[in-house]
Design an enzyme around this catalytic site. Structure first.
Site, mmCIF file in Angstrom:
data_model
loop_
_atom_site.group_PDB
_atom_site.id
_atom_site.type_symbol
_atom_site.label_atom_id
_atom_site.label_comp_id
_atom_site.label_asym_id
_atom_site.label_seq_id
_atom_site.Cartn_x
_atom_site.Cartn_y
_atom_site.Cartn_z
ATOM 1 N N ASP A 69 56.810 71.337 54.012
ATOM 2 C CA ASP A 69 57.682 72.484 53.781
ATOM 3 C C ASP A 69 58.687 72.211 52.661
ATOM 4 O O ASP A 69 59.171 71.085 52.501
ATOM 5 C CB ASP A 69 58.436 72.777 55.088
ATOM 6 C CG ASP A 69 59.390 73.944 54.969
ATOM 7 O OD1 ASP A 69 58.916 75.076 54.755
ATOM 8 O OD2 ASP A 69 60.610 73.725 55.080
ATOM 9 N N GLU B 281 54.033 73.175 50.224
ATOM 10 C CA GLU B 281 54.544 74.521 49.966
ATOM 11 C C GLU B 281 55.393 74.507 48.706
ATOM 12 O O GLU B 281 56.380 73.772 48.618
ATOM 13 C CB GLU B 281 55.400 75.010 51.130
ATOM 14 C CG GLU B 281 55.989 76.402 50.875
ATOM 15 C CD GLU B 281 57.199 76.723 51.740
ATOM 16 O OE1 GLU B 281 57.379 77.904 52.073
ATOM 17 O OE2 GLU B 281 57.981 75.799 52.052
#
Length: 591
Positions: free
Chosen positions: A231, A290
């Site tokens: 993330d 990401e």
């Protein structure tokens, strides 16, 4: 985001059989599993509630694994279930090695992991390294200057204005707007938070922090996971000098807080940890990241043979597809990916938990079209749970909203809207929970568009998805040549070819009926072709002959937002489609 929309300003009319991406050839060699995988992004809070508290959990995932397997899914990516105060719905981790009671226990995780493995499905976890929760024990000890935690986070003294006044250390802005600094009265210093104040940034310039976060990877790898999705990669490091950034709040102004060169090296270090495990047992692990940057920037994270990084840097720009995009725009984006990435890193993402669902952004009719577009591309396809049903965004009242960052980061939308519960059947709360209320309301159309109803409709979004997912596993899709064609302003086609077989994906992304004739596709397709898979709104039917030299079959009319998958073999198309329908019926009878 300004880069996204700046890129889309071009609009060049392309007519006729215009070739986009040149043919890409893949020999029939063994590929790494992620190179052809169908990845299912699973938001656990909204998937299935097993204990009647209104929120999905790990045991609910176990309960619905047969459904996931039946979809044709190869791997599952489960979003955060770690212990958390849930200020950011789990992306504020208090303990990386514990399961939050909302989702179950560590024993529940172990049971789920084994069940997933027994189904022959890979398991990826969300890895959230940029920040922790301010309720994390590390932060509490750091705030008190307890060693060795003193420098686990990024602390700075206040900047002196005059003898009586001070201010924040610099002008850095957080992703949810406002200063990226929060004062700690306990420590008498500011700490950095690139996201919410409740999410203090870790200090990766501290070797102890790097070791702690590597240990997190090892903890879950030891429990048998097959990889991670990392993330918020752009924010991992900040410039050491802490100078002010240029004025303004655009992405291009964040030259000291985003996409620092050290980020790439850190990703490579994490990849080395995964490769260590891969060498031990021969099961290759995947590191996906990401980052909403353009493909040339994402490519830097892939690394090279000597120092490999992320195998799959997720490309998210298709999550912004809207009706104004014509085929030239779409083709340019496809070319951007295929000319920037090596083929083994190709990946396609249409929906996720942070952006509006396809059905809401475009239309119900568009769901099948974009599913065709995504699933038969070369490479990994990531599908957000519910996309296979054509789920829509929730229209929430203020009192129903749970996400404190709804409308944050300069957005006027609601992240809650994209995270509604799965719609399993037509019973109360769509079979998601036995509680009186689910944590978010189910979409109002659940009585009609649920899983059970769609399983019984051969032309549903769900069954169309399953046919495409099955075709995705065939050699022509996993290994076949790939070539794109801009047929007209609103009609797009790409082909997959292997030996003497060709598959063509032909879609009308416009809002008007389009005529496509042999003269438009003759240089790209053999004649004749046969309909293999169709969208529910297509004029042609499975098994129909198209693009032959017979006068009545030279052209087809494509309704708005319709699509077909064509094959050079009529027998394959009919047999294949009937087989998938029969398999779906038999699986329901057996189960």
């Amino acid at each position: 985001m300004t880069q996204v929309f700046g890129f889309l300003l071009f609009s060049i009319l392309s007519l006729g059989c215009t070739e986009g991406v040149p043919a890409l050839t893949q020999n029939l060699t063994e590929l790494d599993w992620w190179e052809t995988t169908l990845l299912y992004q699973l938001y656990p809070r909204s998937f299935k509630d097993s204990d009647g508290d209104g929120m999905g959990d790990l045991n609910g995932i176990i309960e619905k694994l047969d459904y996931i397997k039946d979809l044709g899914v190869d791997a599952i990516w489960i979003q955060p279930f770690y212990k958390s105060p849930m200020y950011d719905m789990g992306y504020d981790v208090a303990d990386y090695k514990a399961v939050d009671p909302v989702f179950g226990t560590l024993d529940d995780f172990k049971k789920m992991q084994k069940a997933i493995k027994d189904k022959g499905i890979k398991l990826l976890l969300d890895y959230v390294p940029n920040h922790t929760s301010d309720e994390c024990e590390w932060f509490k000890l750091s705030e008190q200057r307890v060693e060795p935690y003193t420098d686990y986070y990024i602390w700075r003294d206040a900047k002196r204005i005059n003898d009586t006044h001070t201010t924040v250390p610099n002008n850095w802005i957080g992703m949810f707007h406002g200063t990226a600094w929060r004062w700690s009265e306990k420590r008498k210093q500011y700490f950095l938070h690139q996201f919410a104040p409740q999410q203090p940034d870790l200090n990766f310039r501290n070797p102890r922090v790097k070791k702690e976060m590597e240990d997190v990877l090892r903890f879950w790898l030891d429990l048998g996971v097959d990889g991670f999705r990392v993330d918020a990669v752009p924010w991992l490091y900040e410039a050491e000098h802490f100078m002010d950034e240029p004025p303004g709040d655009g992405w291009h102004n964040r030259i000291y807080t985003v996409e620092q060169p050290e980020n790439i090296e850190l990703v490579k270090e994490w990849r080395a940890v995964l490769d260590e495990y891969s060498r031990k047992d021969g099961n290759k692990r995947l590191l996906a990241i990401e980052d909403y940057s353009p493909p040339p920037k994402l490519k830097e994270y892939i690394g090279n043979e000597t120092h490999p990084g992320s195998q799959i840097p997720f490309f998210f720009w298709l999550t912004f597809v809207k009706n104004e995009w014509n085929t030239t725009v779409v083709d340019r984006i496809v070319q951007w990916v295929t000319t920037s990435f090596p083929r083994k890193a190709y990946n396609w993402v249409l929906d996720n938990h942070d952006n509006s669902r396809t059905r809401t952004r475009l239309s119900d009719e568009s769901v099948d079209v974009w599913t065709m577009f995504m699933l038969l591309m070369p490479g990994l396809t990531s599908v957000y749970c519910g996309t296979e049903l054509g789920m829509e965004d929730l229209n929430l009242r203020k009192d129903q909203q749970k996400d404190p960052f709804n409308g944050g980061n300069g957005r006027t939308d609601l992240r809650d809207s994209y995270r509604g519960p799965m719609i399993w059947d037509d019973t109360e709360n769509a079979g998601f929970t036995t509680a009186k209320y689910s944590w978010l309301p189910v979409q109002p159309s659940y009585w009609r568009w649920n899983v059970k109803a769609q399983q019984q409709d051969p032309n549903s979004h769900l069954n169309t998805f399953k046919r495409l997912a099955a075709l995705k596993k065939s050699p022509i899709i996993t290994h076949g040549d790939f070539q794109t064609h801009v047929i007209s302003t609103w009609v797009y086609m790409y082909t997959r070819s292997l030996e003497d077989e060709t598959i063509a994906v032909l879609i009308n992304i416009g809002s008007e009926t389009e005529e496509v004739c042999v003269k438009n596709v003759g240089c790209a397709l053999p004649s004749p072709m046969f309909v293999n898979i169709r969208s529910a709104n297509s004029i042609v039917n499975i098994g129909d002959t198209v693009f032959s030299h017979e006068k009545s079959k030279r052209c087809i009319h494509m309704r708005p937002h319709s699509g077909v998958v064509l094959s050079t073999s009529k027998g394959v198309s009919v047999t294949y489609s009937m087989f998938i329908i029969l398999l779906a019926v038999l699986s329901k009878l057996i189960l």
